[in-house]
Scaffold this active site. Structure first.
Site, PDB file in Angstrom:
ATOM      1  N   CYS A 128     -26.382  31.230  10.542  1.00 38.31           N
ATOM      2  CA  CYS A 128     -25.781  29.899  10.441  1.00 38.31           C
ATOM      3  C   CYS A 128     -24.254  30.007  10.413  1.00 38.31           C
ATOM      4  CB  CYS A 128     -26.362  29.147   9.254  1.00 38.31           C
ATOM      5  SG  CYS A 128     -26.296  27.371   9.538  1.00 38.31           S
ATOM      6  N   HIS A 138     -31.996  29.306  10.236  1.00 32.87           N
ATOM      7  CA  HIS A 138     -32.186  30.156   9.052  1.00 32.87           C
ATOM      8  C   HIS A 138     -33.505  30.918   9.138  1.00 32.87           C
ATOM      9  CE1 HIS A 138     -28.889  28.701   6.442  1.00 32.87           C
ATOM     10  NE2 HIS A 138     -28.974  27.654   7.232  1.00 32.87           N
ATOM     11  N   GLU A 149     -34.479  33.428   7.603  1.00 34.98           N
ATOM     12  CA  GLU A 149     -34.945  33.919   6.300  1.00 34.98           C
ATOM     13  C   GLU A 149     -35.950  32.971   5.653  1.00 34.98           C
ATOM     14  OE1 GLU A 149     -32.032  32.587   6.931  1.00 34.98           O
ATOM     15  OE2 GLU A 149     -31.158  31.539   5.214  1.00 34.98           O
TER      16      GLU A 149
HETATM   17  N1  GLN Z   1     -21.277  24.859   7.174  1.00 33.34           N
HETATM   18  C1  GLN Z   1     -21.912  25.134   8.426  1.00 33.34           C
HETATM   19  C2  GLN Z   1     -22.501  23.875   9.036  1.00 33.34           C
HETATM   20  O1  GLN Z   1     -22.777  22.916   8.343  1.00 33.34           O
HETATM   21  C3  GLN Z   1     -22.979  26.201   8.274  1.00 33.34           C
HETATM   22  C4  GLN Z   1     -24.098  25.804   7.385  1.00 33.34           C
HETATM   23  C5  GLN Z   1     -24.954  26.949   6.934  1.00 33.34           C
HETATM   24  O2  GLN Z   1     -24.551  28.104   6.970  1.00 33.34           O
HETATM   25  N2  GLN Z   1     -26.141  26.639   6.449  1.00 33.34           N
HETATM   26  O3  GLN Z   1     -22.731  23.842  10.220  1.00 33.34           O
END
Ligand code: GLN
Length: 549
Positions: free
Chosen positions: A382, A508, A510
């Site tokens: 992310c 994600h 994970e």
């Molecule tokens: N802050 C970033 C976004 O909102 C990444 C979010 C995250 O790592 N879950 O796109």
């Protein structure tokens, strides 16, 4: 209709109710019963999505896009099932439903009160998952500690259900602590007696008491707890500290927690728990044949719970590779160009963690650069993927001011930009791109070799996105988008084909790793780290070094 098990906690928080609930669920599932678990949290937030990780640890996201308590992660990892919005309920959500109904006029002029209206709504949600044929057993974990003001309505709802449902359809398990006093060299049962008394005063009497303890409970102590807490002797269960949470189902099996639970619920089940795969996993975990060291670059490192699912995914992936994964936490705020080589010394792989806001991002970018230039296996999740994109833009494409508009809203090179549909969003709660989305993978890519298929789906939690205006420029210079959303063309995976292992994912991964289904990127990342570690030792070997020269 299903039968219901309620798990409450006493004495202190953080006793591991979630792990005990998940372990019991695992044993019942291993006997062929259909089980799910839900968590009721007494706080007023609608969900933990708006909470800082320091407050609440990781926010776990379900397939259907609910932002939930991290215990749901344990439930999924243990049971290998998907949970959903219905599996996590907070006081905030209960009140919101009741207040909305009041505004609709649904209470027909009545005074709306905690009892019966709030408790009725709690009960409705407690029973909801067990209404259909889908589950034989629904386990409900009540967050917080018995005696807290805010958990009272939940305990009251359990009391009413215990009275309303047939005796054999409910079971109450109370988890407590038996502290060991070093000076007296004794385990003490008084806090447990008090906490059971408190629960009884609220009208709920436990059927089983699970005792967290550092030392073995003697039979004399068990008898004392049983007598003073008014439960059967066999219903005093020892939950000793375990080297890994994955050992707990076996400890609970030894204590017959599943058998005693089934007895009270009058469930006839002659099956032995089928735990072959689970035990194989544990064996591999306990007796690794090699070791790798992975740097976790993040900024919430003071609290390990902030990266719970990532750490658990490494445990699953390590076991598959029969490899011990040692995690070194590296605070991104303290990384600079000058100290990076020293900070990352000895690592076999680098994971740049998810995150929000500008604190620590420059350190993450420096770390990505080091991994890219030195052939160190890299995995960005992310925000970690977004940092890999920014690093490539700045240092390979020469776009010196490249940034994400999250950190620099006025950047002239917004390589990471806010998604179209996010522009009008003002409310923070539940408005990110959340939950499961499909992704199509290019053949002949690292991602394809990892997943072994072209069509996958993974869970998301973010607002920003790779800016497709730059895609051709990136691909021509060697960073390819190997996975995209088929409907919107949003970039989901980036990689560097000229690097031994360099992958960044907008989603994600994970969140979907379980004991039985370890997440493939983690598995292959550890494999790459192993190869890197082997290469390092080979090149250190002077004889080989000579040959190479
Ligand atoms: N802050 C970033 C976004 O909102 C990444 C979010 C995250 O790592 N879950 O796109």
């Amino acid at each position: 209709m299903a039968k219901y098990i309620f798990v409450t906690g006493g004495v202190t928080s953080s006793l591991g109710k979630g792990i005990i609930a998940a372990s019991l669920a695992k044993l019942l599932q291993a006997r062929g019963l259909k089980v799910t678990i839900q968590k009721f949290d007494p706080y007023i937030n609608i969900d933990p999505g708006t909470m800082n990780p320091y407050e609440h640890g990781e926010c776990f996201v379900t397939e259907d896009g609910a932002e939930t308590d991290l215990d749901l992660g344990h439930y999924e990892r243990f049971l290998n099932i998907f949970t959903s919005q219905a599996n996590n309920v907070t006081t905030g959500r209960i009140y919101q439903t009741v207040i909305n109904k009041e505004r609709e006029g649904a209470y027909l002029g009545k005074t709306v009160q905690v009892v019966p209206h709030i408790t009725d709504e709690i009960k409705r949600r407690m029973l909801q998952l067990g209404k259909g044929p889908e589950y034989d057993i629904v386990i409900t974990e009540i967050g917080g500690t018995v005696g807290d003001i805010e958990s009272l309505p939940f305990v009251e709802a359990v009391r009413q259900l215990q009275w309303e449902l047939p005796e054999e359809d409910t079971l109450i398990i109370h988890l407590t602590l038996i502290p060991y006093l070093k000076a007296a060299k004794e385990l003490k049962t008084k806090p447990t007696q008090h906490s059971v008394k408190m629960l009884s005063q609220e009208g709920v009497h436990p059927d089983i008491i699970v005792c967290r303890t550092e030392k073995q409970l003697t039979s004399e102590l068990r008898r004392k707890i049983a007598l003073f807490c008014n439960v059967k002797l066999e219903a005093v269960i020892e939950a000793a500290d375990a080297p890994t949470i994955y050992e707990v189902p076996l400890l609970m099996m030894r204590e017959k927690l599943d058998i005693i639970s089934m007895k009270k619920l009058r469930i006839e089940n002659k099956n032995e728990p089928e735990l072959t795969k689970w035990k194989e996993f544990l064996d591999k975990l306990k007796y690794p044949k090699s070791k790798v060291t992975i740097g976790l670059i993040g900024k919430y490192l003071e609290l390990q719970d902030a990266y719970k699912s990532i750490l658990e995914s490494f445990i699953h992936a390590g076991a598959v590779n029969e490899c011990q994964v040692q995690i070194i936490n590296i605070h991104s705020e303290f990384i600079t160009e000058n100290n990076i080589a020293e900070k990352l010394e000895g690592l076999d792989g680098l994971l740049v963690a998810p995150g929000f806001g500008h604190r620590g991002v420059e350190g993450k970018i420096v770390a990505v650069k080091y991994a890219r230039e030195n052939g160190l296996p890299f995995f960005g999740i992310c925000l970690g993927m977004q940092m890999a994109v920014i690093e490539f833009a700045r240092n390979v494409l020469g776009l010196k001011s490249a940034h994400s508009t999250e950190m620099d809203p006025h950047t002239t090179e917004p390589v990471i930009d806010l998604m179209e549909e996010q522009n009008a969003v003002t409310i923070k709660g539940g408005t990110m791109r959340l939950g499961s989305y499909p992704c199509v993978i290019k053949e002949d890519s690292l991602a394809y070799s990892i997943y072994g298929k072209t069509s996958i789906s993974e869970r998301h939690r973010h607002r920003w996105e790779f800016n497709n205006k730059y895609l051709t420029q990136f691909e021509e210079a060697g960073m390819i988008a190997s996975g995209k959303n088929p409907g919107t063309n949003l970039v989901e995976i980036v990689e560097l084909p000229n690097h031994p292992f360099f992958i960044g994912v907008q989603y994600h991964p994970e969140l979907k790793s379980t004991v039985e289904n370890p997440q493939p990127i983690f598995v292959n990342f550890i494999k790459a780290a192993k190869a890197y570690a082997e290469m390092k030792t080979e090149t250190k070997n002077p004889l080989l070094q000579k040959e190479l020269n």
